[in-house]
Design a protein around this motif. Structure first.
Motif, PDB file in Angstrom:
ATOM      1  N   GLY A  16      32.545  38.769  27.003  1.00 45.08           N
ATOM      2  CA  GLY A  16      32.102  38.110  28.233  1.00 45.08           C
ATOM      3  C   GLY A  16      30.591  37.904  28.178  1.00 45.08           C
ATOM      4  N   ALA A  17      30.009  37.634  29.365  1.00 39.71           N
ATOM      5  CA  ALA A  17      28.568  37.361  29.429  1.00 39.71           C
ATOM      6  C   ALA A  17      27.747  38.531  28.875  1.00 39.71           C
ATOM      7  N   ALA A  18      28.160  39.757  29.217  1.00 40.67           N
ATOM      8  CA  ALA A  18      27.393  40.935  28.773  1.00 40.67           C
ATOM      9  C   ALA A  18      27.505  41.114  27.266  1.00 40.67           C
ATOM     10  N   GLY A  19      28.728  41.063  26.766  1.00 38.94           N
ATOM     11  CA  GLY A  19      28.947  41.281  25.330  1.00 38.94           C
ATOM     12  C   GLY A  19      28.272  40.217  24.487  1.00 38.94           C
ATOM     13  N   ILE A  36      34.093  41.726  19.280  1.00 39.06           N
ATOM     14  CA  ILE A  36      35.555  41.670  19.338  1.00 39.06           C
ATOM     15  C   ILE A  36      35.995  41.298  20.758  1.00 39.06           C
ATOM     16  N   GLU A  37      36.800  40.260  20.849  1.00 37.08           N
ATOM     17  CA  GLU A  37      37.300  39.814  22.154  1.00 37.08           C
ATOM     18  C   GLU A  37      38.818  39.712  22.088  1.00 37.08           C
ATOM     19  N   LYS A  38      39.481  40.261  23.111  1.00 39.14           N
ATOM     20  CA  LYS A  38      40.949  40.305  23.010  1.00 39.14           C
ATOM     21  C   LYS A  38      41.645  39.063  23.561  1.00 39.14           C
ATOM     22  N   GLY A  43      35.017  35.645  28.853  1.00 40.20           N
ATOM     23  CA  GLY A  43      35.443  36.639  29.851  1.00 40.20           C
ATOM     24  C   GLY A  43      35.726  36.053  31.218  1.00 40.20           C
ATOM     25  N   LEU A  44      35.477  36.867  32.232  1.00 39.24           N
ATOM     26  CA  LEU A  44      35.824  36.530  33.618  1.00 39.24           C
ATOM     27  C   LEU A  44      35.158  35.236  34.093  1.00 39.24           C
ATOM     28  N   ALA A  45      33.949  34.989  33.625  1.00 32.66           N
ATOM     29  CA  ALA A  45      33.196  33.815  34.095  1.00 32.66           C
ATOM     30  C   ALA A  45      33.927  32.515  33.763  1.00 32.66           C
ATOM     31  N   TYR A  47      36.876  31.796  34.217  1.00 31.84           N
ATOM     32  CA  TYR A  47      37.880  31.476  35.233  1.00 31.84           C
ATOM     33  C   TYR A  47      37.260  30.782  36.444  1.00 31.84           C
ATOM     34  N   THR A  48      35.948  30.692  36.455  1.00 34.93           N
ATOM     35  CA  THR A  48      35.250  30.126  37.610  1.00 34.93           C
ATOM     36  C   THR A  48      34.914  28.674  37.361  1.00 34.93           C
ATOM     37  N   ASN A  49      35.308  27.843  38.278  1.00 34.19           N
ATOM     38  CA  ASN A  49      35.056  26.418  38.094  1.00 34.19           C
ATOM     39  C   ASN A  49      33.573  26.116  38.128  1.00 34.19           C
ATOM     40  N   GLU A  52      27.025  28.479  40.433  1.00 36.55           N
ATOM     41  CA  GLU A  52      25.841  27.816  41.002  1.00 36.55           C
ATOM     42  C   GLU A  52      24.630  28.733  41.051  1.00 36.55           C
ATOM     43  N   ASN A  53      24.870  30.046  40.821  1.00 39.39           N
ATOM     44  CA  ASN A  53      23.754  30.977  41.026  1.00 39.39           C
ATOM     45  C   ASN A  53      23.209  31.550  39.726  1.00 39.39           C
ATOM     46  N   TYR A  54      23.587  30.967  38.584  1.00 41.28           N
ATOM     47  CA  TYR A  54      23.012  31.446  37.335  1.00 41.28           C
ATOM     48  C   TYR A  54      21.757  30.614  37.057  1.00 41.28           C
ATOM     49  N   ASP A  85      42.520  42.777  19.849  1.00 43.46           N
ATOM     50  CA  ASP A  85      42.442  43.806  20.884  1.00 43.46           C
ATOM     51  C   ASP A  85      41.916  45.115  20.278  1.00 43.46           C
ATOM     52  N   VAL A  86      40.915  45.716  20.893  1.00 40.49           N
ATOM     53  CA  VAL A  86      40.495  47.047  20.428  1.00 40.49           C
ATOM     54  C   VAL A  86      41.472  48.068  21.000  1.00 40.49           C
ATOM     55  N   LYS A  87      42.111  48.819  20.112  1.00 43.74           N
ATOM     56  CA  LYS A  87      43.182  49.739  20.535  1.00 43.74           C
ATOM     57  C   LYS A  87      42.673  51.147  20.776  1.00 43.74           C
ATOM     58  N   THR A 140      30.231  35.990  47.017  1.00 43.26           N
ATOM     59  CA  THR A 140      28.903  35.550  46.561  1.00 43.26           C
ATOM     60  C   THR A 140      29.055  34.285  45.708  1.00 43.26           C
ATOM     61  N   CYS A 141      30.140  34.263  44.901  1.00 45.37           N
ATOM     62  CA  CYS A 141      30.324  33.152  43.971  1.00 45.37           C
ATOM     63  C   CYS A 141      30.952  31.940  44.667  1.00 45.37           C
ATOM     64  N   ASP A 142      31.942  32.154  45.518  1.00 47.63           N
ATOM     65  CA  ASP A 142      32.789  31.040  45.960  1.00 47.63           C
ATOM     66  C   ASP A 142      32.654  30.634  47.427  1.00 47.63           C
ATOM     67  N   GLY A 281      27.295  45.283  31.608  1.00 52.31           N
ATOM     68  CA  GLY A 281      28.092  44.351  32.414  1.00 52.31           C
ATOM     69  C   GLY A 281      28.977  45.038  33.440  1.00 52.31           C
ATOM     70  N   ASP A 282      30.038  44.341  33.829  1.00 53.18           N
ATOM     71  CA  ASP A 282      30.902  44.805  34.927  1.00 53.18           C
ATOM     72  C   ASP A 282      31.580  46.138  34.634  1.00 53.18           C
ATOM     73  N   VAL A 283      31.649  46.526  33.382  1.00 52.97           N
ATOM     74  CA  VAL A 283      32.352  47.762  33.027  1.00 52.97           C
ATOM     75  C   VAL A 283      31.586  49.014  33.457  1.00 52.97           C
ATOM     76  N   GLN A 290      27.562  40.371  38.484  1.00 54.49           N
ATOM     77  CA  GLN A 290      27.391  38.928  38.377  1.00 54.49           C
ATOM     78  C   GLN A 290      27.049  38.571  36.931  1.00 54.49           C
ATOM     79  N   VAL A 291      27.081  37.276  36.622  1.00 48.62           N
ATOM     80  CA  VAL A 291      26.727  36.850  35.263  1.00 48.62           C
ATOM     81  C   VAL A 291      25.266  37.215  34.975  1.00 48.62           C
ATOM     82  N   ALA A 292      24.394  36.961  35.960  1.00 51.69           N
ATOM     83  CA  ALA A 292      22.961  37.227  35.729  1.00 51.69           C
ATOM     84  C   ALA A 292      22.705  38.707  35.420  1.00 51.69           C
TER      85      ALA A 292
HETATM   86  P1  FAD Z   1      33.888  40.119  31.534  1.00 52.34           P
HETATM   87  O1  FAD Z   1      33.471  38.720  31.784  1.00 52.34           O
HETATM   88  O2  FAD Z   1      35.023  40.683  32.316  1.00 52.34           O
HETATM   89  O3  FAD Z   1      34.187  40.236  29.971  1.00 52.34           O
HETATM   90  C1  FAD Z   1      34.799  41.347  29.420  1.00 52.34           C
HETATM   91  C2  FAD Z   1      35.590  40.889  28.223  1.00 52.34           C
HETATM   92  O4  FAD Z   1      36.045  42.029  27.501  1.00 52.34           O
HETATM   93  C3  FAD Z   1      36.829  40.094  28.597  1.00 52.34           C
HETATM   94  O5  FAD Z   1      36.779  38.826  27.975  1.00 52.34           O
HETATM   95  C4  FAD Z   1      37.986  40.942  28.093  1.00 52.34           C
HETATM   96  O6  FAD Z   1      39.065  40.158  27.595  1.00 52.34           O
HETATM   97  C5  FAD Z   1      37.322  41.726  26.987  1.00 52.34           C
HETATM   98  N1  FAD Z   1      38.015  42.991  26.699  1.00 52.34           N
HETATM   99  C6  FAD Z   1      38.434  43.928  27.583  1.00 52.34           C
HETATM  100  N2  FAD Z   1      39.043  44.936  26.938  1.00 52.34           N
HETATM  101  C7  FAD Z   1      39.016  44.629  25.619  1.00 52.34           C
HETATM  102  C8  FAD Z   1      39.519  45.263  24.443  1.00 52.34           C
HETATM  103  N3  FAD Z   1      40.178  46.433  24.507  1.00 52.34           N
HETATM  104  N4  FAD Z   1      39.334  44.664  23.249  1.00 52.34           N
HETATM  105  C9  FAD Z   1      38.676  43.478  23.160  1.00 52.34           C
HETATM  106  N5  FAD Z   1      38.191  42.826  24.240  1.00 52.34           N
HETATM  107  C10 FAD Z   1      38.361  43.390  25.454  1.00 52.34           C
HETATM  108  N6  FAD Z   1      29.275  35.695  38.750  1.00 52.34           N
HETATM  109  C11 FAD Z   1      28.237  34.860  38.925  1.00 52.34           C
HETATM  110  O7  FAD Z   1      27.115  35.179  38.534  1.00 52.34           O
HETATM  111  N7  FAD Z   1      28.404  33.652  39.537  1.00 52.34           N
HETATM  112  C12 FAD Z   1      29.617  33.198  39.953  1.00 52.34           C
HETATM  113  O8  FAD Z   1      29.732  32.119  40.524  1.00 52.34           O
HETATM  114  C13 FAD Z   1      30.741  34.059  39.741  1.00 52.34           C
HETATM  115  N8  FAD Z   1      31.985  33.680  40.118  1.00 52.34           N
HETATM  116  C14 FAD Z   1      33.034  34.529  39.915  1.00 52.34           C
HETATM  117  C15 FAD Z   1      34.301  34.107  40.327  1.00 52.34           C
HETATM  118  C16 FAD Z   1      35.371  34.937  40.121  1.00 52.34           C
HETATM  119  C17 FAD Z   1      36.705  34.448  40.541  1.00 52.34           C
HETATM  120  C18 FAD Z   1      35.201  36.222  39.568  1.00 52.34           C
HETATM  121  C19 FAD Z   1      36.368  37.105  39.363  1.00 52.34           C
HETATM  122  C20 FAD Z   1      33.952  36.635  39.179  1.00 52.34           C
HETATM  123  C21 FAD Z   1      32.859  35.808  39.361  1.00 52.34           C
HETATM  124  N9  FAD Z   1      31.564  36.200  38.983  1.00 52.34           N
HETATM  125  C22 FAD Z   1      30.513  35.341  39.144  1.00 52.34           C
HETATM  126  C23 FAD Z   1      31.320  37.508  38.378  1.00 52.34           C
HETATM  127  C24 FAD Z   1      31.172  37.330  36.863  1.00 52.34           C
HETATM  128  O9  FAD Z   1      32.238  36.566  36.361  1.00 52.34           O
HETATM  129  C25 FAD Z   1      31.159  38.680  36.164  1.00 52.34           C
HETATM  130  O10 FAD Z   1      30.190  39.521  36.767  1.00 52.34           O
HETATM  131  C26 FAD Z   1      30.793  38.547  34.685  1.00 52.34           C
HETATM  132  O11 FAD Z   1      31.639  37.621  34.086  1.00 52.34           O
HETATM  133  C27 FAD Z   1      30.918  39.902  33.991  1.00 52.34           C
HETATM  134  O12 FAD Z   1      30.725  39.750  32.624  1.00 52.34           O
HETATM  135  P2  FAD Z   1      31.111  40.940  31.621  1.00 52.34           P
HETATM  136  O13 FAD Z   1      30.764  40.440  30.281  1.00 52.34           O
HETATM  137  O14 FAD Z   1      30.541  42.203  32.088  1.00 52.34           O
HETATM  138  O15 FAD Z   1      32.688  41.134  31.763  1.00 52.34           O
END
Ligand code: FAD
Length: 410
Positions: A16-19, A36-38, A43-45, A47-49, A52-54, A85-87, A140-142, A281-283, A290-292
Motif C-alpha cells: 500500500g501507500a506505506a509499504g 511483497i503484496e498479497k 492497497g486500500l487507497a 478502492y477509492t475513486n 482529494e486530500n493528498y 501472501d506472506v504466511k 474524512t475521505c468521502d 501506515g494503518d497497521v 490516511q495516505v499522507a
Molecule cells: P493498505 O493500503 O491497507 O496496504 C496494506 C497492503 O498490505 C494491502 O495491499 C494488503 O493486501 C497487503 N497485505 C496485508 N497482509 C499481507 C500479507 N500477509 N502478505 C502480503 N501483503 C499483505 N486516505 C486519504 O488520504 N484520502 C482519501 O480520500 C481516503 N479515502 C479512503 C476511502 C476508503 C473507502 C478507505 C477504506 C480508506 C481511505 N483512505 C483515504 C485511507 C487510506 O486508504 C489508508 O490510510 C492508506 O491506504 C493506508 O495505507 P497502508 O499502506 O498503511 O495500508
C-alpha cells in the motif's frame, strides 16, 4: 521439497501507500529491496475513486492513479516486487525470515506495512455495495461526495459519532443506527452531547443493519430492531460503517508488541520492539489513518531500516571486531566532562596504535549504537576482547584505570 531461500537487505510486507513509500526510500538508498503484496499493489487507497486530500494533486486523483505513480517510482529505484501472501515470519535475531508459499526470504531488516480492513456488518448484499457503490468507511475521505444528500452512519463509538458530526457539514441529513437502547452510545460524553444537539443528526435506536438494497448503487438500508424484530427501511445516498477496523497483524502475533486492538506499537521512528523490524501506515497504533500519514510513516521506516543496516555493519565489523582488542568511548559533545576526557582517550589511542581499535561514539547522535553495547551513560569506556564486551568503565575514567584494563586485554 526444500523451500528456496533468497537474500535481501530489506523486505517490505504490504504494497500500500506505506509499504511502497518505504520501498522507494530503501531502493533509492541502494539497498537490495523486496516488496511483497498479497493482492492489489496500492492497497486500500486503490478502492477509492477520488483522493482529494493528498497534497500535490490540486485537481484530485483516483486512488488507483495515485498508487500507480507510487509503483512506478518504486520500480525506478530497483525495488523487486513479488505478488504473494506472506504466511509467517521469524523476526528475532540478526537474520529475519519472511515466509511465503514457495520461498523463504532472508533480510537484514523488515518493514511491516500490512494495513488493515474495515469491519463489516455481515448483512445481506454488503459485498455488492462496498466502497464506491455506496458503503464507505472514511468520512474524512468521502464526505464531500454527499453534499446535500442523506447518509446513514452505523455505530456509536467515538469514530461513528465524531465522523457523523463531520458528515453534517456536508450532508443534509445524517441518520445514525445505534444498537443500544435510546440515549446509550459508546462514544465519549462530549461527542454524545454535541451529536444529540445537532439538528442534522437523527438516531435510530436498538437497530442493526439487516440488508442493503439498490440496483447498481446503494439506495436503501433495511435496519432491524434488535428487540422487536421490526424491519425499518431507510432511504440513503450513502452508508458509513464505523464498527471497527481490523489490522492485518495475525502473522506477527507473539513476536511483535501490539495494542489491545491488535495494532502494532511503534515509537516515532517506526521501530517495533524487535531491533531491525519497523512498522508503517494503518497497521500501527496511531492517530490518523490516511495516505499522507502512511507516506510519512513509510519514509521514516525506510530511512530507519537503512540506518539500522549501516549501524549493524559498523557495530559488527568495527566495534565488535574479533582480530583486535577494542575500546569504545561513549561521550556527548555538549558535556564538559566528556570533552575533557576526549584528550585522554586520544592519547590512549596514540600510545596503543595498531594494538587497540578505539572508537568514539557521540551518544547524542548515535544513542542506538550505545544501546547495542548496553550502555546509555556518558562518559563511559567499554572494553572489547575477541568480539565481546569484557569491561565497562563508568566511574574513575583515568589514565591509570584505562592502562590497567588494557594490560589485561591487549
Ligand atoms: P493498505 O493500503 O491497507 O496496504 C496494506 C497492503 O498490505 C494491502 O495491499 C494488503 O493486501 C497487503 N497485505 C496485508 N497482509 C499481507 C500479507 N500477509 N502478505 C502480503 N501483503 C499483505 N486516505 C486519504 O488520504 N484520502 C482519501 O480520500 C481516503 N479515502 C479512503 C476511502 C476508503 C473507502 C478507505 C477504506 C480508506 C481511505 N483512505 C483515504 C485511507 C487510506 O486508504 C489508508 O490510510 C492508506 O491506504 C493506508 O495505507 P497502508 O499502506 O498503511 O495500508
Amino acid at each position: 521439497m526444500d523451500k528456496k531461500v533468497e537474500q535481501f537487505d530489506v523486505v517490505v510486507i504490504g504494497g500500500g501507500a506505506a509499504g511502497m513509500t518505504a520501498a522507494i526510500y530503501c531502493g533509492r538508498a541502494r539497498l537490495k529491496t523486496l516488496l511483497i503484496e498479497k493482492s492489489l499493489l496500492g492497497g486500500l487507497a486503490t478502492y477509492t475513486n477520488e483522493i482529494e486530500n493528498y497534497p500535490g494533486f490540486p485537481e484530485g486523483q483516483t486512488g488507483l492513479g495515485l498508487m500507480k505513480l507510487f509503483e512506478q517510482q518504486a520500480k525506478k529505484f530497483g525495488v523487486k516486487i513479488k505478488l504473494t501472501d506472506v504466511k509467517g515470519v521469524q523476526l528475532e535475531g540478526k537474520t529475519k525470515i519472511v515466509e511465503t508459499f514457495r520461498v523463504n526470504y532472508e533480510a537484514k531488516a523488515v518493514i511491516i506495512a500490512t494495513g488493515g480492513k474495515p469491519r463489516l456488518t455481515g448483512a445481506i448484499n454488503e459485498q455488492k455495495f462496498l466502497f464506491d457503490k455506496g458503503i464507505s468507511f472514511c468520512a474524512t475521505c468521502d464526505a464531500a461526495r454527499f453534499t446535500d444528500k442523506e447518509v446513514l452512519v452505523v455505530g456509536s463509538g467515538d469514530a461513528a459519532i465524531e465522523e457523523g458530526m463531520f458528515l453534517t457539514k456536508f450532508a443534509k441529513k445524517v441518520r445514525v443506527s445505534v444498537i443500544h437502547d435510546e440515549g446509550i452510545m459508546d462514544a465519549n460524553k462530549i461527542a454524545q452531547e454535541q451529536a444529540l444537539k445537532n439538528p442534522k443528526m437523527e438516531f435510530i435506536w436498538n437497530t442493526m443493519v439487516d440488508e442493503y438494497v439498490g440496483e447498481d448503487i446503494l439506495e436503501q438500508v433495511i435496519l432491524k430492531n434488535v428487540k422487536t424484530g421490526e424491519k425499518i427501511p431507510v432511504r440513503v445516498d450513502g452508508c458509513f460503517l464505523f464498527i471497527g477496523y481490523i489490522p492485518n497483524t495475525e502473522i506477527f502475533k507473539g513476536q511483535i508488541n501490539m495494542s489491545k486492538g491488535g495494532y502494532i506499537i511503534t515509537n516515532e521512528n517506526m521501530e517495533t520492539n524487535i531491533p531491525g523490524v519497523f512498522a508503517a501506515g494503518d497497521v500501527r497504533e496511531k492517530f490518523l489513518k490516511q495516505v499522507a500519514t502512511a507516506v510519512g510513516d513509510g519514509a521514516i521506516a525506510g530511512v530507519g531500516a537503512e540506518k539500522y543496516i549501516a549501524e549493524t555493519e559498523i557495530f559488527e565489523n568495527e566495534i565488535l571486531r574479533k582480530d583486535l582488542p577494542g575500546m569504545v568511548y561513549l561521550w556527548c559533545a555538549t558535556d564538559e566532562k566528556c570533552r575533557k576526557l576526549l584528550t585522554l582517550i586520544e592519547q590512549v589511542e596514540q600510545e596503543n596504535n595498531h594494538r587497540l581499535c578505539v572508537n568514539k561514539i557521540d551518544i547524542y547522535k548515535k544513542m542506538s549504537m550505545a544501546e547495542r553495547l548496553g550502555v546509555v551513560d556518558a562518559p563511559c569506556c567499554v572494553f572489547i576482547k575477541e568480539g565481546k564486551v569484557v569491561k565497562i568503565l563508568k566511574e574513575d575514567i583515568s589514565k591509570e584505570t584505562i592502562d590497567s584494563i588494557l594490560q589485561e586485554i591487549v
